[in-house]
Design an enzyme around this catalytic site. Structure first.
Site, short mmCIF file in Angstrom:
data_model
loop_
_atom_site.label_atom_id
_atom_site.label_comp_id
_atom_site.label_asym_id
_atom_site.label_seq_id
_atom_site.Cartn_x
_atom_site.Cartn_y
_atom_site.Cartn_z
N GLY A 121 -102.61 11.86 63.29
CA GLY A 121 -104.12 12.92 62.68
C GLY A 121 -105.00 11.25 63.37
N ASP A 122 -106.59 11.75 62.66
CA ASP A 122 -107.79 10.98 62.89
C ASP A 122 -108.27 11.62 61.92
OD1 ASP A 122 -108.58 8.35 64.92
OD2 ASP A 122 -110.28 10.32 64.93
N LYS A 137 -99.87 8.23 73.33
CA LYS A 137 -99.92 8.58 71.56
C LYS A 137 -101.07 8.03 70.98
CE LYS A 137 -97.56 8.26 67.97
NZ LYS A 137 -98.86 9.37 67.38
N GLN A 153 -107.63 3.36 72.49
CA GLN A 153 -106.12 3.39 71.86
C GLN A 153 -105.26 2.84 73.06
OE1 GLN A 153 -105.98 6.40 69.18
NE2 GLN A 153 -104.31 4.51 68.84
N LYS A 155 -105.07 10.58 73.54
CA LYS A 155 -106.86 11.40 72.39
C LYS A 155 -107.05 12.95 72.05
CE LYS A 155 -108.17 9.11 68.55
NZ LYS A 155 -107.03 8.61 67.63
N1 GLU Z 1 -106.08 7.52 64.82
C1 GLU Z 1 -105.17 7.02 64.58
C2 GLU Z 1 -105.92 5.30 65.16
O1 GLU Z 1 -106.90 5.57 66.20
C3 GLU Z 1 -103.24 6.54 64.74
C4 GLU Z 1 -102.94 7.58 66.14
C5 GLU Z 1 -101.89 7.59 65.88
O2 GLU Z 1 -100.63 7.26 65.33
O3 GLU Z 1 -101.28 8.24 66.80
O4 GLU Z 1 -105.50 4.44 65.95
#
Ligand code: GLU
Length: 445
Positions: free
Chosen positions: A165-166, A90, A111, A126
């Site tokens: 998203g990011d 995720k 993450q 990621k």
């Molecule tokens: N990009 C966000 C983070 O850095 C969210 C990632 C997500 O919702 O999977 O945590």
């Protein structure tokens, strides 16, 4: 770092050349692990830490697409599936010209521990591309997303890997990506991606969640010292999704956000940010931050300056990695800042973190402070799995309580290890032990 960790770190550098951000993320976790390994010798067995530093799978692919004049461009796509011990991989997708494998690996590594801290069943991954959506038409972005998903679809799934998203990937991109996935799979598998629009499987509060979560984390830090955000001067860097909703929630809680920025410079306003105007400029018009000063009548634009020169009680770096260095940290501390919390991923450099801590500034690392976004993605997955959709207030309360649990875990863990208020140590050890315990249980895989 002890000798065992030092050897592993040297091997990480040797085996992953030219990836300084990934090295930095590993070093920052390792900086906290010696004490944990001292108490839990089992974590030093079976090359557990070495396995943690090696992604389970790394995918790199070609993304060809046609611009509006018919010219063909080639970008590079990435998905790093780092750890699936706690749940499906995720983590978000980043579209930015600076993206390379090392940046995706640093983000994927962070993450894993961030997701572990949420207490929800999600692994770490990621992805992204060096595609630059800036200045591209909606049609160009759509064709890029469709080409990207045509390859990515074979690697993801609601039980396998769930992107979101990011930077550079918001609801527009998620829509195009999900649309292409649906078409290729001939199925509406809404749990395959998060950050969707409300009418097509998204969750209320997901858009706001990362920024709101940062504000909740800061409130928890303040409350633990008998204080609150009420009346605090706050400076936020960035003006994208994380920054906008951090500003909104800080101001709802009585704080005054006096400055925010983008890559062209920053704006200062003693009145506090007019959030509807900022949203209109950044979310709808996708314009530059000086437009805010042009139109608000009460703000000054400073071109190319550092937003960290503006004095404040609380600083929230919400733009990108390594944007707050030791010089900026010194300035913040000298100007009376008492809390820094990372809305972006790794925005404070290692020397910046040291300077803040030496000056007695409380520091909330991103893997704790910005975990509200991915936590709410997990809530979106829950709603998709049960074909349900929750009310805004209920979802917001869940987010608030998850952020408060994360804060407690960081504080309690730091206390257990004899370093109260060291939220870096608390977050690193709490995230690490959750993953390490699961790895021990699952055997050498
Ligand atoms: N990009 C966000 C983070 O850095 C969210 C990632 C997500 O919702 O999977 O945590």
């Amino acid at each position: 770092m002890d000798a065992h960790l030092n050897d592993i770190y040297d091997a990480v550098i040797r085996r992953n050349p030219g990836e300084p951000e990934f090295h930095q993320a590993v070093e920052s976790l390792f900086g906290s692990l010696a004490v944990a390994l001292g108490r839990h010798p089992e974590y030093a067995d079976d090359a557990l830490v070495e396995r943690m530093c090696e992604p389970e799978r790394q995918i790199i692919f070609r993304v060809p697409w046609a611009d509006d004049s018919g010219r063909i461009h080639v970008n590079r796509g990435y998905r790093v599936q780092f750890s699936s011990v706690l749940g499906p991989y995720k983590g978000g997708l980043r579209f930015h010209p600076s993206v390379n494998l090392g940046i995706i690996k640093f983000l994927g590594f962070e993450q894993i521990y961030k997701n572990a801290l949420t207490g929800l069943p999600i692994g770490g991954g990621k992805g992204g591309s060096d595609f630059d959506p800036k200045g591209r038409s909606d049609r160009e972005v759509m064709r890029f997303c469709q080409s990207f998903m045509t390859e990515l679809q074979r690697h993801i799934g609601e039980h396998t890997d769930v992107p979101a998203g990011d930077i550079g990937v918001g609801q527009r991109e998620i829509g195009y990506l999900f649309g292409q996935y649906m078409r290729l799979k001939n199925a509406h598998e809404s749990g395959v991606i998060t950050g969707k629009g409300i009418s097509w499987g998204g969750s209320l509060v997901r858009k706001e969640a990362t920024g709101y979560g940062v504000a909740y984390f800061v409130s928890n830090v303040l409350e633990s010292a008998g204080d609150s955000l009420d009346g605090k001067r706050v400076v936020v860097s960035g003006s994208g999704n994380v920054a906008i909703y951090a500003i909104e929630k800080v101001q709802q809680q009585g704080g005054i956000v006096v400055a925010c920025s983008d890559s062209s410079g920053y704006i200062v306003t003693e009145k506090g940010i007019d959030v509807p105007l900022l949203k209109d400029i950044k979310e709808r018009r996708r314009a530059r931050i000086h437009t805010y000063a042009d139109e608000s009548g009460s703000a000054t634009f400073v071109r190319d300056g550092s937003v960290w020169d503006v004095d404040c009680d609380v600083a929230l770096p919400c733009a990108t990695q390594n944007e707050l260095d030791h010089t900026a940290a010194e300035t913040l501390a000298r100007n009376g800042c008492t809390i820094v919390a990372e809305g972006a991923n790794m925005p404070v450099t290692p020397a910046g973190v040291r300077t803040l801590r030496q000056a007695g500034v409380k520091f909330g690392p991103g893997k704790a402070a910005n975990a509200g976004g991915v936590a709410t993605s997990a809530l979106e997955m829950q709603q998709n799995a049960s074909r349900d959709s929750w009310h805004f207030d209920y979802t917001d309360q869940r987010l608030e309580s998850i952020m408060s649990d994360i804060f407690q875990r960081c504080r309690d863990t730091a206390e257990t290890y004899g370093a109260p208020d060291d939220y870096v140590l608390g977050a690193n050890i709490a995230g690490f032990t959750t993953v390490a315990d699961a790895m021990c249980a699952l055997g050498v895989v």
